[in-house]
Design a protein around this motif. Structure first.
Motif, PDB file in Angstrom:
ATOM      1  N   PRO A  13       0.803  -1.223   0.000  1.00  0.00           N
ATOM      2  CA  PRO A  13       0.000   0.000   0.000  1.00  0.00           C
ATOM      3  C   PRO A  13       0.836   1.274   0.000  1.00  0.00           C
ATOM      4  CG  PRO A  13      -0.011  -1.007   2.172  1.00  0.00           C
ATOM      5  CD  PRO A  13       0.757  -1.924   1.273  1.00  0.00           C
ATOM      6  N   GLY A  14       0.324   2.270  -0.693  1.00  0.00           N
ATOM      7  CA  GLY A  14       0.944   3.586  -0.704  1.00  0.00           C
ATOM      8  C   GLY A  14      -0.081   4.609  -1.131  1.00  0.00           C
ATOM      9  N   SER A  15       0.085   5.844  -0.703  1.00  0.00           N
ATOM     10  CA  SER A  15      -0.895   6.868  -1.046  1.00  0.00           C
ATOM     11  C   SER A  15      -0.703   7.378  -2.472  1.00  0.00           C
ATOM     12  CB  SER A  15      -0.822   8.024  -0.061  1.00  0.00           C
ATOM     13  OG  SER A  15       0.447   8.651  -0.142  1.00  0.00           O
ATOM     14  N   ARG A  16       0.495   7.323  -2.990  1.00  0.00           N
ATOM     15  CA  ARG A  16       0.769   7.756  -4.366  1.00  0.00           C
ATOM     16  C   ARG A  16       0.870   6.564  -5.321  1.00  0.00           C
ATOM     17  NH1 ARG A  16      -0.247  13.167  -4.729  1.00  0.00           N
ATOM     18  NH2 ARG A  16       0.652  14.220  -2.946  1.00  0.00           N
ATOM     19  N   SER A  42      -2.382  12.579  -8.605  1.00  0.00           N
ATOM     20  CA  SER A  42      -3.062  13.866  -8.433  1.00  0.00           C
ATOM     21  C   SER A  42      -4.378  13.669  -7.694  1.00  0.00           C
ATOM     22  CB  SER A  42      -3.314  14.510  -9.798  1.00  0.00           C
ATOM     23  OG  SER A  42      -4.195  13.707 -10.548  1.00  0.00           O
ATOM     24  N   GLY A  43      -4.925  14.771  -7.234  1.00  0.00           N
ATOM     25  CA  GLY A  43      -6.203  14.738  -6.536  1.00  0.00           C
ATOM     26  C   GLY A  43      -6.026  14.883  -5.039  1.00  0.00           C
ATOM     27  N   THR A  44      -7.152  15.077  -4.373  1.00  0.00           N
ATOM     28  CA  THR A  44      -7.137  15.182  -2.920  1.00  0.00           C
ATOM     29  C   THR A  44      -6.931  13.787  -2.321  1.00  0.00           C
ATOM     30  OG1 THR A  44      -9.511  14.826  -2.732  1.00  0.00           O
ATOM     31  CG2 THR A  44      -8.756  17.123  -3.025  1.00  0.00           C
ATOM     32  N   VAL A  45      -6.642  13.718  -1.053  1.00  0.00           N
ATOM     33  CA  VAL A  45      -6.471  12.424  -0.397  1.00  0.00           C
ATOM     34  C   VAL A  45      -7.731  11.565  -0.555  1.00  0.00           C
ATOM     35  CG1 VAL A  45      -6.089  11.242   1.815  1.00  0.00           C
ATOM     36  CG2 VAL A  45      -4.669  13.199   1.191  1.00  0.00           C
ATOM     37  N   PRO A  46      -8.937  12.086  -0.301  1.00  0.00           N
ATOM     38  CA  PRO A  46     -10.130  11.250  -0.501  1.00  0.00           C
ATOM     39  C   PRO A  46     -10.274  10.747  -1.940  1.00  0.00           C
ATOM     40  CG  PRO A  46     -10.699  13.144   0.839  1.00  0.00           C
ATOM     41  CD  PRO A  46      -9.296  13.375   0.331  1.00  0.00           C
ATOM     42  N   GLN A  47      -9.948  11.584  -2.923  1.00  0.00           N
ATOM     43  CA  GLN A  47     -10.027  11.159  -4.326  1.00  0.00           C
ATOM     44  C   GLN A  47      -9.016  10.046  -4.622  1.00  0.00           C
ATOM     45  OE1 GLN A  47      -9.364  15.034  -6.058  1.00  0.00           O
ATOM     46  NE2 GLN A  47     -11.549  15.350  -6.486  1.00  0.00           N
ATOM     47  N   ARG A  48      -7.808  10.172  -4.085  1.00  0.00           N
ATOM     48  CA  ARG A  48      -6.772   9.153  -4.307  1.00  0.00           C
ATOM     49  C   ARG A  48      -7.161   7.844  -3.632  1.00  0.00           C
ATOM     50  NH1 ARG A  48      -2.865  13.147  -2.488  1.00  0.00           N
ATOM     51  NH2 ARG A  48      -2.116  11.575  -1.028  1.00  0.00           N
ATOM     52  N   LEU A  49      -7.731   7.915  -2.430  1.00  0.00           N
ATOM     53  CA  LEU A  49      -8.162   6.704  -1.727  1.00  0.00           C
ATOM     54  C   LEU A  49      -9.280   5.996  -2.484  1.00  0.00           C
ATOM     55  CD1 LEU A  49      -8.092   7.980   1.965  1.00  0.00           C
ATOM     56  CD2 LEU A  49      -6.410   6.511   0.828  1.00  0.00           C
ATOM     57  N   LEU A  50     -10.218   6.775  -3.024  1.00  0.00           N
ATOM     58  CA  LEU A  50     -11.295   6.193  -3.811  1.00  0.00           C
ATOM     59  C   LEU A  50     -10.748   5.516  -5.068  1.00  0.00           C
ATOM     60  CD1 LEU A  50     -14.298   5.698  -4.252  1.00  0.00           C
ATOM     61  CD2 LEU A  50     -14.408   7.972  -5.361  1.00  0.00           C
ATOM     62  N   GLN A  51      -9.765   6.128  -5.692  1.00  0.00           N
ATOM     63  CA  GLN A  51      -9.149   5.527  -6.875  1.00  0.00           C
ATOM     64  C   GLN A  51      -8.488   4.197  -6.519  1.00  0.00           C
ATOM     65  OE1 GLN A  51      -6.306   7.990  -8.965  1.00  0.00           O
ATOM     66  NE2 GLN A  51      -5.668   6.295 -10.285  1.00  0.00           N
ATOM     67  N   ILE A  52      -7.785   4.139  -5.399  1.00  0.00           N
ATOM     68  CA  ILE A  52      -7.157   2.887  -4.958  1.00  0.00           C
ATOM     69  C   ILE A  52      -8.226   1.817  -4.761  1.00  0.00           C
ATOM     70  CG2 ILE A  52      -5.938   1.748  -3.056  1.00  0.00           C
ATOM     71  CD1 ILE A  52      -4.443   4.468  -2.656  1.00  0.00           C
ATOM     72  N   ARG A  54     -11.295   1.585  -6.033  1.00  0.00           N
ATOM     73  CA  ARG A  54     -11.937   1.188  -7.296  1.00  0.00           C
ATOM     74  C   ARG A  54     -11.012   0.317  -8.154  1.00  0.00           C
ATOM     75  NH1 ARG A  54     -15.004   6.861  -8.835  1.00  0.00           N
ATOM     76  NH2 ARG A  54     -16.856   6.470  -7.561  1.00  0.00           N
ATOM     77  N   GLU A  55      -9.769   0.732  -8.295  1.00  0.00           N
ATOM     78  CA  GLU A  55      -8.852  -0.026  -9.140  1.00  0.00           C
ATOM     79  C   GLU A  55      -8.497  -1.373  -8.522  1.00  0.00           C
ATOM     80  OE1 GLU A  55      -5.641   1.976 -11.157  1.00  0.00           O
ATOM     81  OE2 GLU A  55      -6.749   3.887 -11.105  1.00  0.00           O
ATOM     82  N   LEU A  56      -8.375  -1.406  -7.217  1.00  0.00           N
ATOM     83  CA  LEU A  56      -8.090  -2.676  -6.552  1.00  0.00           C
ATOM     84  C   LEU A  56      -9.286  -3.622  -6.682  1.00  0.00           C
ATOM     85  CD1 LEU A  56      -6.082  -4.371  -5.041  1.00  0.00           C
ATOM     86  CD2 LEU A  56      -6.751  -3.224  -2.930  1.00  0.00           C
ATOM     87  N   ALA A  57     -10.501  -3.085  -6.549  1.00  0.00           N
ATOM     88  CA  ALA A  57     -11.699  -3.919  -6.725  1.00  0.00           C
ATOM     89  C   ALA A  57     -11.751  -4.499  -8.140  1.00  0.00           C
ATOM     90  CB  ALA A  57     -12.960  -3.097  -6.436  1.00  0.00           C
ATOM     91  N   ALA A  58     -11.388  -3.710  -9.139  1.00  0.00           N
ATOM     92  CA  ALA A  58     -11.367  -4.203 -10.517  1.00  0.00           C
ATOM     93  C   ALA A  58     -10.321  -5.300 -10.695  1.00  0.00           C
ATOM     94  CB  ALA A  58     -11.104  -3.046 -11.480  1.00  0.00           C
ATOM     95  N   LEU A  59      -9.149  -5.129 -10.079  1.00  0.00           N
ATOM     96  CA  LEU A  59      -8.099  -6.149 -10.159  1.00  0.00           C
ATOM     97  C   LEU A  59      -8.542  -7.451  -9.489  1.00  0.00           C
ATOM     98  CD1 LEU A  59      -5.029  -3.896  -9.349  1.00  0.00           C
ATOM     99  CD2 LEU A  59      -5.457  -5.070 -11.529  1.00  0.00           C
ATOM    100  N   VAL A  91      -7.951   1.337   3.052  1.00  0.00           N
ATOM    101  CA  VAL A  91      -8.781   1.216   1.854  1.00  0.00           C
ATOM    102  C   VAL A  91      -8.504  -0.121   1.169  1.00  0.00           C
ATOM    103  CG1 VAL A  91      -9.062   2.133  -0.487  1.00  0.00           C
ATOM    104  CG2 VAL A  91      -9.135   3.664   1.475  1.00  0.00           C
ATOM    105  N   ALA A  92      -7.233  -0.493   1.082  1.00  0.00           N
ATOM    106  CA  ALA A  92      -6.875  -1.781   0.462  1.00  0.00           C
ATOM    107  C   ALA A  92      -7.448  -2.941   1.276  1.00  0.00           C
ATOM    108  CB  ALA A  92      -5.356  -1.902   0.346  1.00  0.00           C
ATOM    109  N   LEU A  93      -7.355  -2.875   2.592  1.00  0.00           N
ATOM    110  CA  LEU A  93      -7.919  -3.929   3.440  1.00  0.00           C
ATOM    111  C   LEU A  93      -9.428  -4.050   3.237  1.00  0.00           C
ATOM    112  CD1 LEU A  93      -5.919  -3.343   6.750  1.00  0.00           C
ATOM    113  CD2 LEU A  93      -5.890  -5.427   5.354  1.00  0.00           C
ATOM    114  N   CYS A  94     -10.114  -2.914   3.132  1.00  0.00           N
ATOM    115  CA  CYS A  94     -11.561  -2.948   2.910  1.00  0.00           C
ATOM    116  C   CYS A  94     -11.901  -3.576   1.561  1.00  0.00           C
ATOM    117  CB  CYS A  94     -12.146  -1.541   2.993  1.00  0.00           C
ATOM    118  SG  CYS A  94     -12.300  -0.949   4.680  1.00  0.00           S
TER     119      CYS A  94
END
Length: 176
Positions: A13-16, A42-52, A54-59, A91-94
């Motif tokens: 896990p990482g924020s970037r 890029s994006g705010t912390v909440p936006q970056r967490l949401l991206q993680i 969503r992309e992890l769920a797709a993977l 977020v990854a754990l969830c």
């Protein structure tokens, strides 16, 4: 004793940059299925967490792992960095839990020790061993190789547990 093939996803896990690595392990041998990283530059912390998330769920949907492993947070001197990293890990754990996966957690020193024999190994040493163990060539993002290292560590631990359970006559260690 027959140990069936199992697909494992490892998460660094990482924020970037959140690394992921998917392996298939059978009878002490592993092969890479996929590896890469989710980049949230890029994006705010909440936006970056949401991206993680969503992309992890797709993977997880694409590769359908049976088991998951994630690196524990390494707490350093920068508390703010550790907090943001903890949020990305949460977020990854969830996402892993939402997919119904049990999650094993490994400290960075455990991963280094499992792959190199030294808990103080440098990242490049770990990356080299990942390439050797998976018979990989070429450049690889360190986040992806770290995630593969976490998956390989889990494969090694689960294999050892299976062998010791078999030696104990089918009883699991720690149980009467």
């Amino acid at each position: 004793m027959s140990i069936a093939a199992v697909r494992i996803i490892g998460i660094d896990p990482g924020s970037r940059h959140t690394g992921y690595g998917v392996i298939e392990s059978e009878r002490g041998r592993a092969r890479m299925i996929a590896a890469g990283r989710i980049s949230t530059a890029s994006g705010t912390v909440p936006q970056r967490l949401l991206q993680i998330q969503r992309e992890l769920a797709a993977l997880l949907h694409e590769f359908t792992p049976a088991e998951a492993a994630i690196e524990e947070v390494f707490v350093n001197r920068n508390v703010q960095t550790a907090l943001v990293l903890g949020q990305a890990r949460g977020v990854a754990l969830c996402a892993l839990a939402q997919s119904g996966l049990d999650v094993a957690e490994y400290a960075p020193t455990q991963v280094k020790l499992a792959l190199t024999g030294s808990g103080r190994a440098e990242k490049l040493q770990v990356q080299h061993m990942v390439k050797v163990l998976l018979n990989l060539q070429g450049a690889m993002a360190v986040d992806a190789s770290d995630a593969l290292a976490i998956a390989l560590t889990h494969a090694q631990v689960r294999g050892m547990k299976a062998r010791t359970d078999a030696l104990a006559g089918g009883k699991r260690w720690g149980r009467a």
